[in-house]
Write a protein that holds these residues in place. Structure first.
Motif, PDB file in Angstrom:
ATOM      1  N   ILE A   1     -14.626 -76.616  81.314  1.00 11.51           N
ATOM      2  CA  ILE A   1     -13.328 -76.021  81.203  1.00 11.51           C
ATOM      3  C   ILE A   1     -13.481 -74.682  80.793  1.00 11.51           C
ATOM      4  CG2 ILE A   1     -11.117 -75.849  81.138  1.00 11.51           C
ATOM      5  CD1 ILE A   1     -10.691 -78.501  81.980  1.00 11.51           C
ATOM      6  N   VAL A   2     -14.025 -74.697  79.414  1.00  9.04           N
ATOM      7  CA  VAL A   2     -14.119 -73.599  78.380  1.00  9.04           C
ATOM      8  C   VAL A   2     -15.222 -72.398  79.295  1.00  9.04           C
ATOM      9  CG1 VAL A   2     -15.128 -72.902  76.494  1.00  9.04           C
ATOM     10  CG2 VAL A   2     -13.434 -74.591  76.471  1.00  9.04           C
ATOM     11  N   TYR A   3     -16.293 -73.382  79.840  1.00  8.06           N
ATOM     12  CA  TYR A   3     -17.129 -72.210  80.347  1.00  8.06           C
ATOM     13  C   TYR A   3     -16.903 -71.661  81.692  1.00  8.06           C
ATOM     14  CZ  TYR A   3     -21.599 -73.183  77.534  1.00  8.06           C
ATOM     15  OH  TYR A   3     -22.431 -72.945  76.674  1.00  8.06           O
ATOM     16  N   ILE A   4     -16.064 -72.326  82.502  1.00 13.51           N
ATOM     17  CA  ILE A   4     -15.403 -71.552  83.765  1.00 13.51           C
ATOM     18  C   ILE A   4     -14.539 -70.460  83.265  1.00 13.51           C
ATOM     19  CG2 ILE A   4     -13.759 -72.184  85.607  1.00 13.51           C
ATOM     20  CD1 ILE A   4     -14.807 -74.991  85.937  1.00 13.51           C
ATOM     21  N   LEU A   5     -13.609 -70.772  82.392  1.00 15.14           N
ATOM     22  CA  LEU A   5     -12.668 -69.487  82.055  1.00 15.14           C
ATOM     23  C   LEU A   5     -13.783 -68.227  81.507  1.00 15.14           C
ATOM     24  CD1 LEU A   5     -10.053 -71.402  79.859  1.00 15.14           C
ATOM     25  CD2 LEU A   5      -9.609 -70.286  81.852  1.00 15.14           C
ATOM     26  N   LEU A   6     -14.828 -68.633  80.607  1.00 19.93           N
ATOM     27  CA  LEU A   6     -15.733 -67.672  80.269  1.00 19.93           C
ATOM     28  C   LEU A   6     -16.435 -66.929  81.246  1.00 19.93           C
ATOM     29  CD1 LEU A   6     -17.262 -69.261  76.819  1.00 19.93           C
ATOM     30  CD2 LEU A   6     -15.759 -67.392  76.945  1.00 19.93           C
TER      31      LEU A   6
ATOM     32  N   ALA B   1      -6.253 -78.186  78.741  1.00 19.81           N
ATOM     33  CA  ALA B   1      -7.252 -77.383  79.352  1.00 19.81           C
ATOM     34  C   ALA B   1      -7.310 -77.474  80.966  1.00 19.81           C
ATOM     35  CB  ALA B   1      -8.556 -77.759  78.915  1.00 19.81           C
ATOM     36  N   VAL B   2      -6.854 -78.363  81.429  1.00 20.69           N
ATOM     37  CA  VAL B   2      -6.631 -78.392  82.902  1.00 20.69           C
ATOM     38  C   VAL B   2      -5.492 -77.427  83.292  1.00 20.69           C
ATOM     39  CG1 VAL B   2      -6.266 -79.809  85.155  1.00 20.69           C
ATOM     40  CG2 VAL B   2      -7.683 -80.493  83.168  1.00 20.69           C
TER      41      VAL B   2
ATOM     42  N   LEU C   1     -11.287 -54.894  81.727  1.00 16.18           N
ATOM     43  CA  LEU C   1     -11.843 -55.341  80.409  1.00 16.18           C
ATOM     44  C   LEU C   1     -10.828 -56.143  79.393  1.00 16.18           C
ATOM     45  CD1 LEU C   1     -14.096 -52.314  79.643  1.00 16.18           C
ATOM     46  CD2 LEU C   1     -14.728 -54.384  80.578  1.00 16.18           C
ATOM     47  N   THR C   2      -9.787 -55.732  79.590  1.00 16.14           N
ATOM     48  CA  THR C   2      -8.773 -56.117  78.823  1.00 16.14           C
ATOM     49  C   THR C   2      -8.305 -57.532  79.316  1.00 16.14           C
ATOM     50  OG1 THR C   2      -7.725 -54.273  78.432  1.00 16.14           O
ATOM     51  CG2 THR C   2      -6.383 -55.992  77.745  1.00 16.14           C
ATOM     52  N   LEU C   3      -8.034 -57.748  80.530  1.00 15.46           N
ATOM     53  CA  LEU C   3      -7.995 -58.980  81.170  1.00 15.46           C
ATOM     54  C   LEU C   3      -9.188 -59.999  80.961  1.00 15.46           C
ATOM     55  CD1 LEU C   3      -5.807 -60.430  82.783  1.00 15.46           C
ATOM     56  CD2 LEU C   3      -6.831 -59.923  84.817  1.00 15.46           C
ATOM     57  N   SER C   4     -10.143 -59.385  80.893  1.00 16.71           N
ATOM     58  CA  SER C   4     -11.473 -60.236  80.857  1.00 16.71           C
ATOM     59  C   SER C   4     -11.196 -60.723  79.239  1.00 16.71           C
ATOM     60  CB  SER C   4     -12.754 -59.500  80.757  1.00 16.71           C
ATOM     61  OG  SER C   4     -13.769 -60.069  80.047  1.00 16.71           O
ATOM     62  N   SER C   5     -10.894 -60.046  78.439  1.00 16.49           N
ATOM     63  CA  SER C   5     -10.642 -60.502  77.082  1.00 16.49           C
ATOM     64  C   SER C   5      -9.649 -61.823  76.887  1.00 16.49           C
ATOM     65  CB  SER C   5     -10.283 -59.497  76.035  1.00 16.49           C
ATOM     66  OG  SER C   5     -10.821 -58.165  76.394  1.00 16.49           O
ATOM     67  N   VAL C   6      -8.528 -61.540  77.773  1.00 13.04           N
ATOM     68  CA  VAL C   6      -7.722 -62.665  77.595  1.00 13.04           C
ATOM     69  C   VAL C   6      -8.268 -63.841  78.064  1.00 13.04           C
ATOM     70  CG1 VAL C   6      -5.428 -63.529  78.753  1.00 13.04           C
ATOM     71  CG2 VAL C   6      -5.600 -60.991  77.951  1.00 13.04           C
ATOM     72  N   PHE C   7      -8.906 -63.982  79.129  1.00 18.15           N
ATOM     73  CA  PHE C   7      -9.876 -65.093  79.601  1.00 18.15           C
ATOM     74  C   PHE C   7     -10.695 -65.561  78.459  1.00 18.15           C
ATOM     75  CE2 PHE C   7      -9.176 -65.952  84.246  1.00 18.15           C
ATOM     76  CZ  PHE C   7      -8.068 -65.184  84.555  1.00 18.15           C
ATOM     77  N   SER C   8     -11.229 -64.822  77.947  1.00 20.07           N
ATOM     78  CA  SER C   8     -12.512 -65.173  77.096  1.00 20.07           C
ATOM     79  C   SER C   8     -11.817 -65.518  75.701  1.00 20.07           C
ATOM     80  CB  SER C   8     -13.168 -64.012  76.500  1.00 20.07           C
ATOM     81  OG  SER C   8     -13.594 -63.456  77.734  1.00 20.07           O
ATOM     82  N   ALA C   9     -10.677 -65.127  75.381  1.00 17.53           N
ATOM     83  CA  ALA C   9      -9.892 -65.583  74.253  1.00 17.53           C
ATOM     84  C   ALA C   9      -9.320 -66.973  74.311  1.00 17.53           C
ATOM     85  CB  ALA C   9      -8.833 -64.562  73.693  1.00 17.53           C
ATOM     86  N   THR C  10      -8.799 -67.288  75.303  1.00 15.80           N
ATOM     87  CA  THR C  10      -8.158 -68.625  75.678  1.00 15.80           C
ATOM     88  C   THR C  10      -9.243 -69.566  75.661  1.00 15.80           C
ATOM     89  OG1 THR C  10      -6.690 -67.252  77.232  1.00 15.80           O
ATOM     90  CG2 THR C  10      -6.915 -69.800  77.545  1.00 15.80           C
ATOM     91  N   ALA C  11     -10.482 -69.380  76.382  1.00 14.72           N
ATOM     92  CA  ALA C  11     -11.639 -70.078  76.384  1.00 14.72           C
ATOM     93  C   ALA C  11     -12.102 -70.545  74.699  1.00 14.72           C
ATOM     94  CB  ALA C  11     -12.653 -69.445  77.076  1.00 14.72           C
TER      95      ALA C  11
ATOM     96  N   TRP D   1     -15.028 -68.938  92.758  1.00 17.92           N
ATOM     97  CA  TRP D   1     -15.271 -70.477  93.106  1.00 17.92           C
ATOM     98  C   TRP D   1     -16.802 -70.689  92.577  1.00 17.92           C
ATOM     99  CZ3 TRP D   1     -10.662 -71.484  93.954  1.00 17.92           C
ATOM    100  CH2 TRP D   1      -9.735 -70.776  94.690  1.00 17.92           C
ATOM    101  N   GLY D   2     -17.669 -69.664  92.447  1.00 14.12           N
ATOM    102  CA  GLY D   2     -19.095 -70.012  92.060  1.00 14.12           C
ATOM    103  C   GLY D   2     -19.223 -70.693  90.684  1.00 14.12           C
ATOM    104  N   ALA D   3     -18.188 -70.217  89.732  1.00 10.83           N
ATOM    105  CA  ALA D   3     -18.165 -70.725  88.377  1.00 10.83           C
ATOM    106  C   ALA D   3     -17.750 -72.277  88.606  1.00 10.83           C
ATOM    107  CB  ALA D   3     -16.929 -70.135  87.605  1.00 10.83           C
ATOM    108  N   ILE D   4     -16.892 -72.581  89.535  1.00  7.32           N
ATOM    109  CA  ILE D   4     -16.530 -74.096  89.429  1.00  7.32           C
ATOM    110  C   ILE D   4     -17.433 -74.972  89.727  1.00  7.32           C
ATOM    111  CG2 ILE D   4     -14.966 -75.637  90.803  1.00  7.32           C
ATOM    112  CD1 ILE D   4     -12.840 -73.217  90.668  1.00  7.32           C
ATOM    113  N   ILE D   5     -18.699 -74.426  90.637  1.00  4.77           N
ATOM    114  CA  ILE D   5     -19.898 -75.343  90.890  1.00  4.77           C
ATOM    115  C   ILE D   5     -20.873 -74.976  89.756  1.00  4.77           C
ATOM    116  CG2 ILE D   5     -21.551 -75.520  92.617  1.00  4.77           C
ATOM    117  CD1 ILE D   5     -19.735 -74.707  94.673  1.00  4.77           C
ATOM    118  N   SER D   6     -21.117 -73.830  89.335  1.00  2.00           N
ATOM    119  CA  SER D   6     -22.384 -73.800  88.487  1.00  2.00           C
ATOM    120  C   SER D   6     -22.113 -74.155  87.059  1.00  2.00           C
ATOM    121  CB  SER D   6     -22.727 -72.278  88.584  1.00  2.00           C
ATOM    122  OG  SER D   6     -21.584 -71.383  87.868  1.00  2.00           O
ATOM    123  N   CYS D   7     -20.941 -74.190  86.613  1.00  2.00           N
ATOM    124  CA  CYS D   7     -20.563 -74.544  85.114  1.00  2.00           C
ATOM    125  C   CYS D   7     -20.743 -76.076  84.907  1.00  2.00           C
ATOM    126  CB  CYS D   7     -19.070 -74.169  84.909  1.00  2.00           C
ATOM    127  SG  CYS D   7     -18.932 -72.288  84.709  1.00  2.00           S
ATOM    128  N   PRO D   8     -20.180 -76.906  85.741  1.00  2.00           N
ATOM    129  CA  PRO D   8     -20.599 -78.353  85.619  1.00  2.00           C
ATOM    130  C   PRO D   8     -21.884 -78.632  85.641  1.00  2.00           C
ATOM    131  CG  PRO D   8     -18.726 -78.092  87.298  1.00  2.00           C
ATOM    132  CD  PRO D   8     -19.207 -76.475  86.861  1.00  2.00           C
TER     133      PRO D   8
END
Lengths: 292, 240
Positions: free
Chosen positions: A14-19, A128-129, A176-186, A223-230
Motif C-alpha cells: 500500500i505504501v508503494y501504491i501511494l508513492l 492503510a486500506v 507537485l504539491t498534491l504529489s507531496s501529500v500522497f508521498s507524505a502519507t505513504a 490502475w497500473g500501480a495496483i498491479i505492478s506494486c504487489p
C-alpha cells in the motif's frame, strides 16, 4: 486476520501504491518529478517524531505528516514549475540527497543511527486500506475532473493548454504539491509499519523502485500501480534468499523489457478507455432507452 | 463603417524574437461581426500576431485593445476568459483525450456558459463529432480534427475567434465545408473572426476585409473584393 509477515507485506504494498500515485500526478502534468522519496521521508520523520515523543494517535500523526509534506512540497514546487524535462528530473533528485544529509545532522531525529521507538498501531493494515481507498477515489475523481483535464492538456502541449486558458504555472505547482501529500502519507504509514527509520532508507535505490513500478504498471493510469506494486515487491520478498540479492537486477531487466515490449506499461490508456467507454456507452444506451 | 463597435484594435505593434523583428508597427482593426482575413506567406508574422494577441508572446511596443480594454500585457488565461478563443495552427489537438474531453477543455475558463446547450448546437453543426464523442481526438481524420478544433473554440461562446491556418492540410472540399459552417455561425451567433491564412483565395472569398502581411509589416489592407482584384495580391498570392 493475517500473519504478521503478510500484514507487513500488504502494508508495504500500500505504501508503494501511494508513492507510485505520488509520482504519477506530476507525470500527468508532464513532469518527471523525483521528489517523491523526499516527501516520503518528511512524512515518515514527522509521523515518527510525533508518535515517539508525544505519543499521538496514528491518524493525528498522518494528518500532521500530510500538513508538513504539503508545505515542504509546495515551496520547491514553486521552482520546479518553471522547469521541465530533464532539469526537473535531476534537480528534484537533489532534494533526496539534501534531506538525507539534513536528517543525518539532526540529533532529535536520530541522526545517522536512525529513529527508533515509534509506537505500535494495532490496526495499521485497516488504516492503510482506508487511506488507500480515500486517496484512490480522490485521484480517480480528480483525473476525470476539470483539473485532471487541464493536467493532461499541459502534458500533451503546454502552449495549447495555455491558449485554452489553463494557468500552466499554478496547475503544475498544484500537481507537485498534491504529489507531496500522497508521498507524505505513504511515509507516515511506512514509519508506523517499520517503527524504525534510517536516513539511508530514503535513497536513490528507493526512488528507482518507485519509478520502476510506475513505468512497469503504466504511467498514464492510476490502475497500473495496483498491479505492478504487489508484483514487483513480492519479487524481493517471497523469492528465495539467493535470488533476493539480485532483486535490483531483476527490476532493471523487467523495466527494460517492459519499455521495449509495452512502452506504456501493463495498463495502458487504451485499456482503461475501453473499459470506461464500455460502461459509458451502456449507461447512455440505458438512458436513451428510458427516454424512449 | 463607423457605426459598428470596435472589437479588436491593434496599433503600432512590434514583436521581437530576440534581436529578430517578427512584427513591425502593425496596425489592424476588427469590428464586431466582421470576418477579417490576415494574409501572408510563411514567416510573414501571422502566427506571431495571433500568439501576441492572446498573450503567449509579448509585444515590445504598441498596444492591443479588445473591446476598448488594453490587453497588451494581460495574462493568456485572462484574455481567454474575457472572450477570445483561438484555433491554433496545426489544430492543437489533445490527441490522447477524447473528443468530449477536448470540448470540455473549451469551457475551462468560461463561467456562466451553458455547456450542454452549446454542445447540442455544435453537434447540430458537426454531427460527426456526436458520433465520435468518446473516441480519442487523435483518431479523427484531418477534417474532423479541424471541426473539433473549431468546436472547442466556440463552445465557450467567445466574442472574437482567432483562426490560424484553418485550411492547412485540408482537402479543398473540406475547406469549403468548414468556411461555410463558419459563415453560418457568424450570421447566427454574431461571432467576430480574424482569419490568419496562407490560402488567400479561399480566405478572401469568405471574408469581409483583409490585411496582407509581408516580413512583419502590413503592406496592404482593404475590402476583400478589392484585395482580390489587386495586382500585387494576384501575383504574390493568387498565382494569376
Amino acid at each position: 486476520m493475517f500473519s504478521t509477515g503478510t500484514t507487513y507485506f500488504l502494508i508495504l504494498v500500500i505504501v508503494y501504491i501511494l508513492l507510485v500515485w505520488g509520482a504519477l500526478i506530476p507525470f500527468r502534468a508532464g513532469l518527471l518529478y523525483n521528489g517523491t522519496v523526499y516527501c516520503m521521508a518528511i512524512g515518515g520523520y514527522v509521523a515518527g517524531f510525533l508518535s515517539k515523543n508525544f505519543d499521538l494517535p496514528f491518524i493525528v500523526c498522518v494528518l500532521a505528516a500530510i500538513l508538513v509534506g504539503l508545505i515542504l512540497g509546495f515551496i520547491p514546487a514553486l521552482g520546479f514549475a518553471r522547469t521541465n524535462g530533464i532539469v526537473t528530473a535531476i534537480s528534484s533528485m537533489a532534494l533526496i540527497f539534501i534531506l538525507e544529509s539534513v536528517i543525518r545532522n539532526l540529533d532529535f531525529l536520530g541522526g545517522s543511527t536512525g529513529m527508533t521507538g515509534i509506537h505500535k498501531e494495532n490496526h495499521l493494515l485497516l488504516w492503510a486500506v482506508i487511506l488507500l481507498i480515500i486517496f484512490g477515489v480522490f485521484l480517480y475523481r480528480l483525473n476525470n475532473s476539470r483539473i485532471g483535464r487541464a493536467w493532461e492538456a499541459i502534458q500533451t502541449d503546454p502552449q495549447m493548454a495555455q491558449s485554452l486558458g489553463v494557468n500552466t504555472f499554478w496547475m503544475t505547482v498544484a500537481a507537485l504539491t498534491l504529489s507531496s501529500v500522497f508521498s507524505a502519507t505513504a511515509g507516515a504509514v511506512y514509519a508506523f509499519n517499520m517503527r524504525v527509520l534510517y536516513p539511508g532508507t530514503f535513497s536513490f535505490t528507493f526512488l528507482l523502485n518507485i519509478m520502476t513500478m510506475l513505468f512497469v504498471g503504466g504511467r498514464y493510469t492510476q490502475w497500473g500501480a495496483i498491479i505492478s506494486c504487489p508484483l514487483l515487491w513480492s519479487i524481493s520478498v517471497f523469492m528465495p534468499t539467493s535470488i533476493q540479492k539480485l532483486s535490483n537486477y531483476i527490476y532493471a531487466v523487467i523495466l527494460i523489457l517492459i519499455l521495449m515490449l509495452r512502452p506504456e506499461g501493463i495498463v495502458t490508456r487504451r485499456m482503461t478507455n475501453k473499459v470506461k467507454n464500455f460502461f459509458t456507452a451502456k449507461l447512455s444506451r440505458r438512458r436513451q432507452g428510458a427516454k424512449a | 463603417m463607423e457605426q459598428t463597435e470596435m472589437m479588436l484594435k491593434i496599433s503600432d505593434l512590434s514583436v521581437y524574437y530576440g534581436p529578430i523583428c517578427a512584427l513591425k508597427k502593425v496596425d489592424l482593426e476588427v469590428r464586431k461581426g466582421e470576418i477579417v482575413a490576415l494574409l501572408g506567406s510563411n514567416g510573414a508574422g501571422k502566427s506571431t500576431l495571433v500568439n501576441t494577441i492572446i498573450g503567449l508572446l509579448h509585444a515590445k511596443r504598441g498596444k492591443i485593445e479588445f473591446m476598448g480594454r488594453d490587453i497588451t500585457r494581460q495574462k493568456t488565461e485572462t484574455t481567454i476568459q474575457s472572450g477570445i478563443s483561438v484555433v491554433p495552427e496545426g489544430r492543437g489537438m489533445l490527441a490522447n483525450m477524447t473528443v468530449m474531453e477536448n470540448l470540455q477543455l473549451g469551457v475551462y475558463r468560461h463561467k456562466g456558459v451553458d455547456f450542454n446547450k452549446n454542445l447540442e448546437m455544435i453537434f447540430e453543426y458537426f454531427p460527426i463529432l456526436k458520433e465520435r464523442q468518446w473516441q480519442a481526438a487523435g483518431t479523427l481524420s484531418g477534417g474532423e480534427q479541424q471541426m473539433l478544433a473549431i468546436s472547442r473554440a466556440i463552445v465557450g461562446e467567445p466574442k472574437l475567434l482567432l483562426m490560424d491556418e484553418l485550411s492547412l492540410a485540408l482537402s479543398p472540399a473540406y475547406v469549403d465545408i468548414i468556411f461555410k459552417a463558419l459563415i453560418k455561425l457568424r450570421n447566427e451567433k454574431g461571432f467576430t473572426i480574424l482569419l490568419a491564412e496562407q490560402n488567400a483565395k479561399k480566405a478572401l472569398q469568405y471574408s469581409d476585409r483583409g490585411y496582407v502581411l509581408d516580413l512583419g509589416e502590413t503592406v496592404l489592407e482593404g475590402d476583400a473584393r478589392e484585395l482580390m482584384g489587386n495586382p500585387y495580391v494576384q501575383t504574390a498570392y493568387l498565382g494569376a
